[in-house]
Write a protein that holds these residues in place. Sequence first.
Motif, PDB file in Angstrom:
ATOM      1  N   ARG A  19      -3.518   3.553   3.235  1.00 25.06           N
ATOM      2  CA  ARG A  19      -2.983   3.414   1.871  1.00 25.06           C
ATOM      3  C   ARG A  19      -2.594   1.957   1.590  1.00 25.06           C
ATOM      4  NH1 ARG A  19      -3.235   7.303  -2.049  1.00 25.06           N
ATOM      5  NH2 ARG A  19      -1.366   6.458  -2.958  1.00 25.06           N
ATOM      6  N   ARG A  20      -3.398   1.023   2.047  1.00 25.79           N
ATOM      7  CA  ARG A  20      -3.194  -0.408   1.797  1.00 25.79           C
ATOM      8  C   ARG A  20      -4.240  -0.900   0.808  1.00 25.79           C
ATOM      9  NH1 ARG A  20       1.495  -2.474   4.298  1.00 25.79           N
ATOM     10  NH2 ARG A  20       1.953  -0.985   5.945  1.00 25.79           N
ATOM     11  N   ASP A  49      -1.436   0.540 -16.566  1.00 19.66           N
ATOM     12  CA  ASP A  49      -1.286  -0.831 -17.055  1.00 19.66           C
ATOM     13  C   ASP A  49      -0.582  -1.708 -16.028  1.00 19.66           C
ATOM     14  OD1 ASP A  49      -2.576  -0.408 -19.452  1.00 19.66           O
ATOM     15  OD2 ASP A  49      -0.744   0.247 -20.451  1.00 19.66           O
ATOM     16  N   ARG A  50       0.531  -1.211 -15.509  1.00 23.09           N
ATOM     17  CA  ARG A  50       1.330  -1.967 -14.557  1.00 23.09           C
ATOM     18  C   ARG A  50       1.584  -1.110 -13.328  1.00 23.09           C
ATOM     19  NH1 ARG A  50       3.867  -6.362 -15.477  1.00 23.09           N
ATOM     20  NH2 ARG A  50       3.774  -7.420 -17.446  1.00 23.09           N
ATOM     21  N   PRO A  51       0.910  -1.402 -12.234  1.00 19.33           N
ATOM     22  CA  PRO A  51       1.099  -0.585 -11.032  1.00 19.33           C
ATOM     23  C   PRO A  51       2.498  -0.751 -10.449  1.00 19.33           C
ATOM     24  CG  PRO A  51      -0.312  -2.456 -10.571  1.00 19.33           C
ATOM     25  CD  PRO A  51      -0.063  -2.467 -12.040  1.00 19.33           C
ATOM     26  N   ASN A  52       2.932   0.239  -9.696  1.00 23.50           N
ATOM     27  CA  ASN A  52       4.259   0.207  -9.088  1.00 23.50           C
ATOM     28  C   ASN A  52       4.211  -0.349  -7.665  1.00 23.50           C
ATOM     29  OD1 ASN A  52       2.874   2.338  -8.020  1.00 23.50           O
ATOM     30  ND2 ASN A  52       4.539   3.816  -8.197  1.00 23.50           N
ATOM     31  N   GLN A  67       2.916   8.408  -4.305  1.00 22.81           N
ATOM     32  CA  GLN A  67       2.954   9.001  -5.646  1.00 22.81           C
ATOM     33  C   GLN A  67       1.986   8.332  -6.620  1.00 22.81           C
ATOM     34  OE1 GLN A  67       5.600   7.498  -4.234  1.00 22.81           O
ATOM     35  NE2 GLN A  67       6.676   6.189  -5.674  1.00 22.81           N
ATOM     36  N   THR A  68       1.393   7.204  -6.237  1.00 25.19           N
ATOM     37  CA  THR A  68       0.405   6.538  -7.072  1.00 25.19           C
ATOM     38  C   THR A  68      -0.920   7.270  -6.941  1.00 25.19           C
ATOM     39  OG1 THR A  68       1.496   4.410  -6.756  1.00 25.19           O
ATOM     40  CG2 THR A  68      -0.774   4.361  -7.547  1.00 25.19           C
ATOM     41  N   LEU A  92      -8.248   2.822  -7.940  1.00 26.96           N
ATOM     42  CA  LEU A  92      -7.588   3.016  -9.224  1.00 26.96           C
ATOM     43  C   LEU A  92      -7.847   1.767 -10.048  1.00 26.96           C
ATOM     44  CD1 LEU A  92      -4.523   1.388  -9.526  1.00 26.96           C
ATOM     45  CD2 LEU A  92      -4.207   2.805  -7.526  1.00 26.96           C
ATOM     46  N   ILE A  93      -7.658   1.880 -11.352  1.00 23.46           N
ATOM     47  CA  ILE A  93      -7.811   0.734 -12.246  1.00 23.46           C
ATOM     48  C   ILE A  93      -6.411   0.294 -12.656  1.00 23.46           C
ATOM     49  CG2 ILE A  93      -8.747  -0.088 -14.444  1.00 23.46           C
ATOM     50  CD1 ILE A  93     -10.910   0.606 -12.447  1.00 23.46           C
ATOM     51  N   ALA A  94      -6.083  -0.966 -12.400  1.00 26.67           N
ATOM     52  CA  ALA A  94      -4.784  -1.533 -12.766  1.00 26.67           C
ATOM     53  C   ALA A  94      -5.027  -2.616 -13.802  1.00 26.67           C
ATOM     54  CB  ALA A  94      -4.087  -2.106 -11.540  1.00 26.67           C
TER      55      ALA A  94
END
Length: 189
Positions: free
Chosen positions: A179-180, A127-130, A142-143, A165-167
């Motif tokens: 990893r950008r 729901d809320r990415p870090n 870690q994501t 990923l889906i955010a």
Amino acid sequence: MVKDLPRDAEREGTRKLMMWGSAVAAILFVGFGLWFAAPQMFGVTDYVGRPSTGADNSAPATTVGTGVPTQRDAVSTAAKQDPAANEDSSGARARQIKESSQPANLSAQQREQLRSVLSTSQGPAMDRPNFEMMIGTSVPRQTETADLPPEVTQILNGFWGDQYLIAGKSLVIVDHHSRRVAAIIADVR
């Protein structure tokens, strides 16, 4: 001061003073409780006691701690056209990705095809990415990410070998080597 008060009058005065002191303490306790809890209860802020920042609260994430709205519907042409480029110690790849950001400009048909493909895939979702939802932002190790389905690379005509990923309701494509964030496509879920 009155020196010679009867014992009952002293007790009555002390009792009134204690009652008024207790009432003031209770009012302060409830007031501070509401001060910190009310914004959270009514969805006014993301954090207890923090005033509203005016950011887009409907977006899946905001810049951590600043309230800057997230970027929506953008792609990096550097990441799209050259997905095999490696990150070097100078950060040149990250700069290329960030500097080549432009609007996604997808047709309604492409969006529908993306929705169809992503509805059947079991990729990581949150729901809320870090991390900050901006092109060129570093995605923490870690994501969890997954390999981008080949159908998506065909629809977007690029990003071969990258991850995603889906955010919230947005597709976030992550450059495999650096990893950008390489692309953000809103409203695909």
